[in-house]
Design a protein around this motif. Structure first.
Motif, PDB file in Angstrom:
ATOM      1  N   UNK A 224      18.042  37.873 -56.841  1.00 60.11           N
ATOM      2  CA  UNK A 224      19.090  38.227 -55.881  1.00 60.11           C
ATOM      3  C   UNK A 224      18.856  39.583 -55.255  1.00 60.11           C
ATOM      4  N   UNK A 225      18.254  40.478 -55.987  1.00 62.32           N
ATOM      5  CA  UNK A 225      18.004  41.833 -55.495  1.00 62.32           C
ATOM      6  C   UNK A 225      16.844  41.852 -54.500  1.00 62.32           C
ATOM      7  N   UNK A 226      15.799  41.082 -54.734  1.00 58.02           N
ATOM      8  CA  UNK A 226      14.657  41.091 -53.825  1.00 58.02           C
ATOM      9  C   UNK A 226      15.036  40.491 -52.472  1.00 58.02           C
ATOM     10  N   UNK A 227      15.937  39.519 -52.445  1.00 58.64           N
ATOM     11  CA  UNK A 227      16.381  38.941 -51.183  1.00 58.64           C
ATOM     12  C   UNK A 227      17.231  39.933 -50.401  1.00 58.64           C
ATOM     13  N   UNK A 228      18.042  40.728 -51.098  1.00 55.51           N
ATOM     14  CA  UNK A 228      18.896  41.709 -50.440  1.00 55.51           C
ATOM     15  C   UNK A 228      18.074  42.819 -49.798  1.00 55.51           C
ATOM     16  N   UNK A 229      16.975  43.238 -50.424  1.00 53.35           N
ATOM     17  CA  UNK A 229      16.212  44.384 -49.969  1.00 53.35           C
ATOM     18  C   UNK A 229      15.407  44.087 -48.703  1.00 53.35           C
ATOM     19  N   UNK A 230      14.995  42.833 -48.479  1.00 52.12           N
ATOM     20  CA  UNK A 230      14.160  42.508 -47.335  1.00 52.12           C
ATOM     21  C   UNK A 230      14.837  42.791 -45.993  1.00 52.12           C
ATOM     22  N   UNK A 231      16.080  42.329 -45.742  1.00 53.79           N
ATOM     23  CA  UNK A 231      16.694  42.619 -44.442  1.00 53.79           C
ATOM     24  C   UNK A 231      16.918  44.112 -44.215  1.00 53.79           C
ATOM     25  N   UNK A 232      17.184  44.862 -45.255  1.00 58.42           N
ATOM     26  CA  UNK A 232      17.433  46.292 -45.108  1.00 58.42           C
ATOM     27  C   UNK A 232      16.168  47.024 -44.679  1.00 58.42           C
ATOM     28  N   UNK A 233      15.009  46.581 -45.140  1.00 54.35           N
ATOM     29  CA  UNK A 233      13.770  47.270 -44.801  1.00 54.35           C
ATOM     30  C   UNK A 233      13.282  46.912 -43.394  1.00 54.35           C
ATOM     31  N   UNK A 234      13.699  45.765 -42.832  1.00 54.23           N
ATOM     32  CA  UNK A 234      13.229  45.364 -41.514  1.00 54.23           C
ATOM     33  C   UNK A 234      13.906  46.153 -40.405  1.00 54.23           C
ATOM     34  N   UNK A 235      15.115  46.610 -40.595  1.00 56.66           N
ATOM     35  CA  UNK A 235      15.800  47.374 -39.551  1.00 56.66           C
ATOM     36  C   UNK A 235      15.306  48.814 -39.578  1.00 56.66           C
ATOM     37  N   UNK A 236      14.628  49.212 -38.496  1.00 53.67           N
ATOM     38  CA  UNK A 236      14.067  50.556 -38.430  1.00 53.67           C
ATOM     39  C   UNK A 236      14.751  51.400 -37.366  1.00 53.67           C
ATOM     40  N   UNK A 237      15.883  50.954 -36.875  1.00 56.42           N
ATOM     41  CA  UNK A 237      16.594  51.700 -35.840  1.00 56.42           C
ATOM     42  C   UNK A 237      17.165  52.983 -36.431  1.00 56.42           C
ATOM     43  N   UNK A 238      16.901  54.079 -35.772  1.00 59.50           N
ATOM     44  CA  UNK A 238      17.389  55.371 -36.235  1.00 59.50           C
ATOM     45  C   UNK A 238      18.842  55.576 -35.822  1.00 59.50           C
ATOM     46  N   UNK A 239      19.477  56.560 -36.410  1.00 61.64           N
ATOM     47  CA  UNK A 239      20.868  56.816 -36.039  1.00 61.64           C
ATOM     48  C   UNK A 239      20.942  57.374 -34.626  1.00 61.64           C
ATOM     49  N   UNK A 240      21.842  56.826 -33.839  1.00 57.88           N
ATOM     50  CA  UNK A 240      21.985  57.286 -32.459  1.00 57.88           C
ATOM     51  C   UNK A 240      23.167  58.236 -32.359  1.00 57.88           C
ATOM     52  N   UNK A 241      23.012  59.230 -31.504  1.00 61.58           N
ATOM     53  CA  UNK A 241      24.097  60.181 -31.307  1.00 61.58           C
ATOM     54  C   UNK A 241      24.994  59.645 -30.202  1.00 61.58           C
ATOM     55  N   UNK A 242      26.218  59.449 -30.552  1.00 63.55           N
ATOM     56  CA  UNK A 242      27.179  59.007 -29.550  1.00 63.55           C
ATOM     57  C   UNK A 242      28.517  59.656 -29.830  1.00 63.55           C
ATOM     58  N   UNK A 243      29.339  59.653 -28.824  1.00 64.73           N
ATOM     59  CA  UNK A 243      30.645  60.254 -28.988  1.00 64.73           C
ATOM     60  C   UNK A 243      30.862  61.328 -27.942  1.00 64.73           C
ATOM     61  N   UNK A 244      32.077  61.800 -27.893  1.00 61.66           N
ATOM     62  CA  UNK A 244      32.413  62.797 -26.894  1.00 61.66           C
ATOM     63  C   UNK A 244      32.004  64.185 -27.405  1.00 61.66           C
ATOM     64  N   UNK A 245      31.465  64.954 -26.523  1.00 57.69           N
ATOM     65  CA  UNK A 245      31.157  66.339 -26.828  1.00 57.69           C
ATOM     66  C   UNK A 245      31.948  67.176 -25.833  1.00 57.69           C
ATOM     67  N   UNK A 246      33.061  67.642 -26.251  1.00 60.78           N
ATOM     68  CA  UNK A 246      33.909  68.393 -25.346  1.00 60.78           C
ATOM     69  C   UNK A 246      34.330  69.707 -25.952  1.00 60.78           C
ATOM     70  N   UNK A 247      35.294  70.293 -25.304  1.00 63.28           N
ATOM     71  CA  UNK A 247      35.801  71.573 -25.753  1.00 63.28           C
ATOM     72  C   UNK A 247      36.626  71.376 -27.014  1.00 63.28           C
ATOM     73  N   UNK A 248      36.433  72.265 -27.996  1.00 62.45           N
ATOM     74  CA  UNK A 248      37.177  72.151 -29.238  1.00 62.45           C
ATOM     75  C   UNK A 248      38.638  72.538 -29.011  1.00 62.45           C
ATOM     76  N   UNK A 249      39.511  71.809 -29.664  1.00 56.49           N
ATOM     77  CA  UNK A 249      40.944  72.125 -29.572  1.00 56.49           C
ATOM     78  C   UNK A 249      41.287  73.157 -30.619  1.00 56.49           C
ATOM     79  N   UNK A 250      42.217  74.007 -30.268  1.00 56.70           N
ATOM     80  CA  UNK A 250      42.636  75.029 -31.211  1.00 56.70           C
ATOM     81  C   UNK A 250      43.954  74.712 -31.818  1.00 56.70           C
TER      82      UNK A 250
END
Length: 135
Positions: free
Chosen positions: A109-135
């Protein structure tokens, strides 16, 4: 359960935390970090015990005392009534922990779980708003 087996209360208790490489010794790991496996489950430990032909019982409703959110434990009968081990290769609980930790990463069961995790090589993407900080 067989009638010739003694009461389950006398069996050795094996919590998954004992062989978890993600835990420290203070958190409950009992074997060397190099020999431990990553996040074992009670079902995997039970399958390893059946592979070693050692009687076991999984108790899902029990929790590890140091970390109450770690659910489940495995009770294992290492020795027969006359004191001889069920499996000559496993006479002590330390040997059991080392053998199980060695076998868990190769669990089907563990060897089957590990295969899909290793195939995805997409890195983390930066997304979201970058605005002025609120005080």
């Amino acid at each position: 359960m067989d009638k010739d087996l003694p009461s389950i209360k006398k069996w050795v208790v094996l919590y998954p935390v004992y062989i978890n490489s993600k835990k420290t010794v203070a958190e409950g790991r009992r074997i060397a970090l190099e020999k431990a496996c990553e996040n074992p489950t009670c079902a995997e430990i039970g399958d390893c015990c059946s592979h070693f032909k050692v009687p076991f019982a999984i108790e899902i409703d029990k929790a590890y005392p140091r970390d109450f959110f770690q659910r489940g434990r495995v009770r294992v009968l290492l020795k027969k009534e006359d004191g001889t081990p069920f499996n000559p290769a496993i006479a002590t609980r330390k040997q059991l922990m080392l053998q199980v930790a060695e076998l868990v990463p190769r669990h089907p069961g563990r060897t089957k779980k590990q295969e899909p995790a290793s195939t995805s090589t997409a890195g983390p993407s930066k997304s979201g708003k970058h605005g002025k900080k609120k005080r």
